[in-house]
Design a protein around this motif. Structure first.
Motif, PDB file in Angstrom:
ATOM      1  N   LYS A 101       0.837  -1.213   0.000  1.00  0.00           N
ATOM      2  CA  LYS A 101       0.000   0.000   0.000  1.00  0.00           C
ATOM      3  C   LYS A 101       0.867   1.256   0.000  1.00  0.00           C
ATOM      4  O   LYS A 101       0.522   2.269  -0.602  1.00  0.00           O
ATOM      5  CB  LYS A 101      -0.903   0.012   1.239  1.00  0.00           C
ATOM      6  CG  LYS A 101      -2.126  -0.874   1.123  1.00  0.00           C
ATOM      7  CD  LYS A 101      -2.905  -0.818   2.411  1.00  0.00           C
ATOM      8  CE  LYS A 101      -4.193  -1.623   2.322  1.00  0.00           C
ATOM      9  NZ  LYS A 101      -4.877  -1.655   3.634  1.00  0.00           N
ATOM     10  N   GLU A 126      -9.106   4.430   0.481  1.00  0.00           N
ATOM     11  CA  GLU A 126      -8.442   3.242   1.015  1.00  0.00           C
ATOM     12  C   GLU A 126      -8.980   1.976   0.364  1.00  0.00           C
ATOM     13  O   GLU A 126      -8.224   1.061   0.049  1.00  0.00           O
ATOM     14  CB  GLU A 126      -8.643   3.160   2.538  1.00  0.00           C
ATOM     15  CG  GLU A 126      -7.755   4.082   3.339  1.00  0.00           C
ATOM     16  CD  GLU A 126      -6.268   3.798   3.155  1.00  0.00           C
ATOM     17  OE1 GLU A 126      -5.891   2.616   3.098  1.00  0.00           O
ATOM     18  OE2 GLU A 126      -5.491   4.755   3.054  1.00  0.00           O
ATOM     19  N   ILE A 127     -10.297   1.912   0.172  1.00  0.00           N
ATOM     20  CA  ILE A 127     -10.874   0.685  -0.378  1.00  0.00           C
ATOM     21  C   ILE A 127     -10.541   0.554  -1.863  1.00  0.00           C
ATOM     22  O   ILE A 127     -10.237  -0.539  -2.350  1.00  0.00           O
ATOM     23  CB  ILE A 127     -12.385   0.642  -0.082  1.00  0.00           C
ATOM     24  CG1 ILE A 127     -12.564   0.394   1.419  1.00  0.00           C
ATOM     25  CG2 ILE A 127     -13.070  -0.462  -0.870  1.00  0.00           C
ATOM     26  CD1 ILE A 127     -13.926   0.665   1.939  1.00  0.00           C
ATOM     27  N   LEU A 129      -7.866   1.671  -3.183  1.00  0.00           N
ATOM     28  CA  LEU A 129      -6.458   1.281  -3.173  1.00  0.00           C
ATOM     29  C   LEU A 129      -6.334  -0.224  -2.978  1.00  0.00           C
ATOM     30  O   LEU A 129      -5.588  -0.909  -3.678  1.00  0.00           O
ATOM     31  CB  LEU A 129      -5.744   2.022  -2.031  1.00  0.00           C
ATOM     32  CG  LEU A 129      -4.392   1.453  -1.588  1.00  0.00           C
ATOM     33  CD1 LEU A 129      -3.332   1.749  -2.620  1.00  0.00           C
ATOM     34  CD2 LEU A 129      -3.977   2.054  -0.253  1.00  0.00           C
ATOM     35  N   ARG A 130      -7.104  -0.719  -2.010  1.00  0.00           N
ATOM     36  CA  ARG A 130      -7.038  -2.142  -1.707  1.00  0.00           C
ATOM     37  C   ARG A 130      -7.424  -2.968  -2.930  1.00  0.00           C
ATOM     38  O   ARG A 130      -6.736  -3.918  -3.307  1.00  0.00           O
ATOM     39  CB  ARG A 130      -7.962  -2.441  -0.528  1.00  0.00           C
ATOM     40  CG  ARG A 130      -8.035  -3.894  -0.130  1.00  0.00           C
ATOM     41  CD  ARG A 130      -6.733  -4.338   0.520  1.00  0.00           C
ATOM     42  NE  ARG A 130      -6.715  -5.796   0.678  1.00  0.00           N
ATOM     43  CZ  ARG A 130      -7.224  -6.448   1.713  1.00  0.00           C
ATOM     44  NH1 ARG A 130      -7.768  -5.785   2.702  1.00  0.00           N
ATOM     45  NH2 ARG A 130      -7.177  -7.753   1.768  1.00  0.00           N
ATOM     46  N   GLU A 134      -4.839  -5.408  -5.016  1.00  0.00           N
ATOM     47  CA  GLU A 134      -5.171  -6.833  -5.038  1.00  0.00           C
ATOM     48  C   GLU A 134      -5.125  -7.357  -6.467  1.00  0.00           C
ATOM     49  O   GLU A 134      -4.549  -8.405  -6.740  1.00  0.00           O
ATOM     50  CB  GLU A 134      -6.570  -7.072  -4.449  1.00  0.00           C
ATOM     51  CG  GLU A 134      -6.634  -6.961  -2.932  1.00  0.00           C
ATOM     52  CD  GLU A 134      -6.027  -8.158  -2.205  1.00  0.00           C
ATOM     53  OE1 GLU A 134      -5.751  -9.178  -2.847  1.00  0.00           O
ATOM     54  OE2 GLU A 134      -5.816  -8.042  -0.981  1.00  0.00           O
ATOM     55  N   HIS A 135      -5.744  -6.617  -7.386  1.00  0.00           N
ATOM     56  CA  HIS A 135      -5.799  -7.095  -8.769  1.00  0.00           C
ATOM     57  C   HIS A 135      -4.473  -6.918  -9.489  1.00  0.00           C
ATOM     58  O   HIS A 135      -3.995  -7.820 -10.154  1.00  0.00           O
ATOM     59  CB  HIS A 135      -6.905  -6.366  -9.533  1.00  0.00           C
ATOM     60  CG  HIS A 135      -8.258  -6.652  -8.982  1.00  0.00           C
ATOM     61  ND1 HIS A 135      -9.225  -5.699  -8.848  1.00  0.00           N
ATOM     62  CD2 HIS A 135      -8.790  -7.788  -8.503  1.00  0.00           C
ATOM     63  CE1 HIS A 135     -10.306  -6.247  -8.309  1.00  0.00           C
ATOM     64  NE2 HIS A 135     -10.069  -7.513  -8.098  1.00  0.00           N
TER      65      HIS A 135
ATOM     66  N   TYR B  10     -13.639  -6.356   0.177  1.00  0.00           N
ATOM     67  CA  TYR B  10     -12.481  -5.649   0.723  1.00  0.00           C
ATOM     68  C   TYR B  10     -12.895  -4.646   1.788  1.00  0.00           C
ATOM     69  O   TYR B  10     -12.143  -4.389   2.722  1.00  0.00           O
ATOM     70  CB  TYR B  10     -11.708  -4.955  -0.400  1.00  0.00           C
ATOM     71  CG  TYR B  10     -11.068  -5.931  -1.348  1.00  0.00           C
ATOM     72  CD1 TYR B  10     -10.272  -6.961  -0.865  1.00  0.00           C
ATOM     73  CD2 TYR B  10     -11.268  -5.847  -2.716  1.00  0.00           C
ATOM     74  CE1 TYR B  10      -9.700  -7.874  -1.712  1.00  0.00           C
ATOM     75  CE2 TYR B  10     -10.695  -6.758  -3.574  1.00  0.00           C
ATOM     76  CZ  TYR B  10      -9.903  -7.767  -3.068  1.00  0.00           C
ATOM     77  OH  TYR B  10      -9.333  -8.681  -3.915  1.00  0.00           O
ATOM     78  N   GLU B  11     -14.115  -4.089   1.663  1.00  0.00           N
ATOM     79  CA  GLU B  11     -14.587  -3.158   2.692  1.00  0.00           C
ATOM     80  C   GLU B  11     -14.518  -3.820   4.060  1.00  0.00           C
ATOM     81  O   GLU B  11     -14.058  -3.234   5.035  1.00  0.00           O
ATOM     82  CB  GLU B  11     -16.049  -2.742   2.437  1.00  0.00           C
ATOM     83  CG  GLU B  11     -16.235  -1.639   1.442  1.00  0.00           C
ATOM     84  CD  GLU B  11     -16.609  -2.197   0.091  1.00  0.00           C
ATOM     85  OE1 GLU B  11     -16.039  -3.249  -0.292  1.00  0.00           O
ATOM     86  OE2 GLU B  11     -17.456  -1.599  -0.583  1.00  0.00           O
ATOM     87  N   GLU B  14     -11.133  -4.123   5.430  1.00  0.00           N
ATOM     88  CA  GLU B  14     -10.487  -2.854   5.769  1.00  0.00           C
ATOM     89  C   GLU B  14     -11.178  -2.189   6.952  1.00  0.00           C
ATOM     90  O   GLU B  14     -10.848  -1.062   7.308  1.00  0.00           O
ATOM     91  CB  GLU B  14     -10.519  -1.896   4.570  1.00  0.00           C
ATOM     92  CG  GLU B  14      -9.664  -2.327   3.390  1.00  0.00           C
ATOM     93  CD  GLU B  14      -8.177  -2.137   3.640  1.00  0.00           C
ATOM     94  OE1 GLU B  14      -7.800  -1.156   4.281  1.00  0.00           O
ATOM     95  OE2 GLU B  14      -7.398  -2.996   3.200  1.00  0.00           O
ATOM     96  N   ARG B 193      -4.450   3.060   9.846  1.00  0.00           N
ATOM     97  CA  ARG B 193      -4.853   2.161   8.767  1.00  0.00           C
ATOM     98  C   ARG B 193      -5.043   2.936   7.474  1.00  0.00           C
ATOM     99  O   ARG B 193      -5.668   2.476   6.539  1.00  0.00           O
ATOM    100  CB  ARG B 193      -6.107   1.378   9.135  1.00  0.00           C
ATOM    101  CG  ARG B 193      -7.301   2.236   9.416  1.00  0.00           C
ATOM    102  CD  ARG B 193      -8.366   1.419  10.119  1.00  0.00           C
ATOM    103  NE  ARG B 193      -9.554   2.219  10.327  1.00  0.00           N
ATOM    104  CZ  ARG B 193     -10.713   1.990   9.697  1.00  0.00           C
ATOM    105  NH1 ARG B 193     -10.833   1.008   8.867  1.00  0.00           N
ATOM    106  NH2 ARG B 193     -11.751   2.761   9.942  1.00  0.00           N
ATOM    107  N   THR B 194      -4.509   4.162   7.451  1.00  0.00           N
ATOM    108  CA  THR B 194      -4.602   4.948   6.224  1.00  0.00           C
ATOM    109  C   THR B 194      -3.221   5.485   5.835  1.00  0.00           C
ATOM    110  O   THR B 194      -2.230   5.252   6.507  1.00  0.00           O
ATOM    111  CB  THR B 194      -5.557   6.144   6.405  1.00  0.00           C
ATOM    112  OG1 THR B 194      -5.247   6.762   7.640  1.00  0.00           O
ATOM    113  CG2 THR B 194      -6.994   5.709   6.410  1.00  0.00           C
ATOM    114  N   ARG B 198       0.564   5.154   7.704  1.00  0.00           N
ATOM    115  CA  ARG B 198       1.533   4.243   7.083  1.00  0.00           C
ATOM    116  C   ARG B 198       2.845   4.958   6.814  1.00  0.00           C
ATOM    117  O   ARG B 198       3.925   4.387   6.972  1.00  0.00           O
ATOM    118  CB  ARG B 198       0.968   3.671   5.776  1.00  0.00           C
ATOM    119  CG  ARG B 198       0.010   2.522   5.972  1.00  0.00           C
ATOM    120  CD  ARG B 198      -0.199   1.782   4.659  1.00  0.00           C
ATOM    121  NE  ARG B 198      -0.763   2.630   3.619  1.00  0.00           N
ATOM    122  CZ  ARG B 198      -2.068   2.756   3.402  1.00  0.00           C
ATOM    123  NH1 ARG B 198      -2.931   2.085   4.104  1.00  0.00           N
ATOM    124  NH2 ARG B 198      -2.507   3.552   2.446  1.00  0.00           N
TER     125      ARG B 198
END
Lengths: 268, 344
Positions: A101, A126-127, A129-130, A134-135, B10-11, B14, B193-194, B198
């Motif tokens: 990340k 954030e989501i 980004l996730r 992931e992909h 993913y939500e 997270e 967590r953001t 980080r």
């Protein structure tokens, strides 16, 4: 078309030691270019100058025509320059996922207040980004089984792959790999070589790498530059470089010394 | 036995509290916090209030030292800045506490940024010494700037008041402190967590690769200093309302060490560590004091010095047996019951 990266007449000295002496190098867009040379030839100095840790005394570095010689490392990251390190430089206190990340840091906007309150905007970022990493990164590099593992606990080969993942998450134009297969066994080396080729084929990312493993260098690169004592002593296709007398001399010593070696006569 | 933690989106992965277990624990904690003031006496509530304030301050120093890797030996001074700001604003401008408190935090944050400026050039012990200098300079200011700070005798202030309710008993102050503490903890938890949080950890773990990732070191370090001092300022402001007096000896070097020790004992770089460390450091001396009482009045004088020794030994013991602090011990206990009946 102008090369993606142009290094022009770079010189770098530490006190009396001339680490780089008038080195020039072009990296064509979409190519895999290798820099090779004996130990102490200046390969890592060249990388550190391109990433912005060292200030060269003379010379210029152009990325897509933009002069980046005097920009600090974070600015270079924003322009599309990513790298990995010879000695793995992951964030050891974090999981694989958090390390990757971080690669996207420059492309994100959330500020302190939004981050702490985790308001809609920060959450969506954030989501997104996730999902993206992931992909694009985790599936691509086949590291989905270790995404929640702390990096410090991973074997060496996987750590190298996570470092590549972190660099890929930066969505770079040019990827610098400092000895990507050093210390790996044959299987890990083959995996890494395949990933480097995939990065170029599927992502169109240009790769510049330093490597001692000649099999890998000869197999995957389009263009090879050879350094010795800070000077460029040869450049060209892998096949051409292999036969250059100056290159052979740099690696094996003088021609007459070579003639004295047992079995050298028949090898030509 | 917890055999896995699977998510379909993913939500969900997270989310701030990801497992049912962590949500259950959170529920239990909330229930305890809400029920406590109706059960405890005023001494219990006084201790609870102190713990709450120390949790905020310890979380602040944890952000700087535990998460960003910058050692601060001047945190008590930042708390003092918050406390004096609150007292001065309350006495001279007559602002209500809900404006004074954030302003106290902001002034402390500004001072923290100034103290943090050398952190780009110096690291580790050298930075620790620089923050130590800040501690003594600010301590000197608290003592000598009489018109504002009241000098060595300190200054007093009126109780906090909201909508006609005066917050002057332990019961009312407990709620004020709990609300601020919960908000402060949630903010910190979200932060890490953001993106911004980080970056803090990245600077701690490997500053060279952080720079290559595009993280601006100076800005990140100063942000950490500002946020950390903001927390300290909030804690100091709450202390001002808690004791209704602000004096220099509340914010000495030994308080800085106390806060740092709380984070080290609790576990650096985890939110839980700051909480557990603050509870441990606040409660253990009291509990040891209670124990010496058992031996009768004659023994108290002799044993009170032994108390200090035992306290020190406990800290050293924790560090030897679990360098990563109470939070790690808690994690290990959790692991045992999660995989029960199997063993690690």
């Amino acid at each position: 078309m102008a090369p993606l990266l142009e290094v022009q007449g770079l010189s770098l000295a530490f006190g009396g030691v001339q680490a780089l002496d008038n080195v020039s190098l072009d990296v064509e867009e979409g190519s895999i270019t290798a820099v090779i040379g004996p130990n102490g030839a200046g390969k890592t100095s060249l990388f550190n100058t391109i990433s912005g840790f060292y200030r060269p005394q003379t010379g210029r570095i152009l990325l897509e025509g933009t002069d980046i010689t005097h920009r600090p490392p974070p600015k270079r990251a924003a322009l599309g320059l990513a790298r990995t390190f010879q000695n793995i430089a992951l964030f050891r206190g974090m999981t694989v996922l958090d390390n990757i990340k971080l690669g996207q840091h420059v492309h994100m906007k959330t500020g302190l207040l939004a981050a702490g309150l985790y308001l809609g905007w920060a959450q969506r970022e954030e989501i997104a980004l996730r999902e993206e990493i992931e992909h694009d990164v985790i599936d691509f590099l086949e590291i989905d089984h270790i995404r929640n593992a702390p990096v410090a606990a991973l074997p060496y080969g996987l750590q190298k792959r996570v470092e590549l993942a972190r660099a890929l998450a930066m969505k770079p134009r040019l990827l610098l790999l400092d000895e990507p297969v050093a210390g790996m066994n044959r299987e890990e080396t083959e995996d890494m070589a395949r990933f480097i080729l995939d990065v170029r084929e599927e992502r169109g990312i240009t790769v510049l790498l330093v490597e001692h493993d000649m099999d890998v260098v000869m197999d995957i690169s389009d263009h090879v530059a050879v350094l010795n004592f800070g000077r460029e002593i040869g450049a060209g296709s892998p096949a051409a470089v292999r036969d250059m007398p100056a290159v052979i001399e740099a690696y094996l010593g003088h021609a007459d010394a070579e003639a004295d070696m047992p079995g050298a006569s028949g090898a030509s | 036995m917890l055999i896995g933690n699977f998510k379909e989106r993913y939500e969900a992965d997270e989310a701030i509290f990801r497992t049912t277990r962590s949500r259950v624990w959170l529920g239990i904690a909330v229930a305890l916090i809400v029920a406590f003031p109706f059960v405890g006496n005023s001494y219990h509530l006084y201790m609870a209030g102190l713990i709450g304030i120390n949790i905020i301050a310890a979380t602040g120093i944890n952000i700087l030292t535990g998460y960003t890797g910058l050692i601060s030996l001047g945190h008590a001074a930042f708390m003092g800045v918050g406390a004096y700001t609150v007292a001065w604003l309350s006495n001279n401008v007559g602002l209500p506490f809900y404006i004074c408190l954030p302003l106290g935090g902001l002034v402390a944050a500004a001072v923290g940024v100034v103290v943090g400026i050398p952190s780009l050039r110096i690291k580790g012990l050298y930075l620790a010494i620089a923050t130590l200098a800040a501690q003594f300079i600010l301590g000197f200011v608290f003592n000598e700037w009489e018109p504002v700070t009241g000098g060595g005798r300190g200054t007093s202030l009126a109780a906090a008041e909201i909508g006609g309710i005066v917050l002057d008993t332990e019961f009312e102050l407990y709620w004020l402190i709990v609300v601020v503490m919960v908000l402060a903890l949630l903010f910190a938890r979200n932060l890490f967590r953001t993106r911004v949080g980080r970056a803090f950890i990245a600077v701690r773990d490997r500053d060279i690769s952080a720079e290559v990732m595009g993280i601006n070191l100076l800005r990140t370090k100063l942000t950490a200093f500002a946020l950390s001092s903001f927390y300290a300022g909030l804690a100091g402001g709450l202390m001002a309302y808690f004791f209704k007096v602000v004096s220099p000896e509340q914010y000495t070097f030994s308080v800085s060490i106390f806060m740092l020790a709380a984070v080290v004992v609790g576990g650096m770089g985890t939110i839980l560590g700051g909480i557990l460390g603050a509870i441990f450091m606040t409660l253990i001396p009291e509990i040891l004091g209670e124990i010496t009482q058992i031996f009768g009045a004659g023994a108290v004088a002799m044993l009170s010095s032994a108390r200090e020794v035992v306290f020190g030994l406990l800290i050293v013991g924790f560090l030897v047996f679990e360098p990563r602090g109470l939070a790690q011990i808690w994690k290990r206990i959790k692991r045992v019951y999660e995989i029960w009946p199997f063993r690690t």
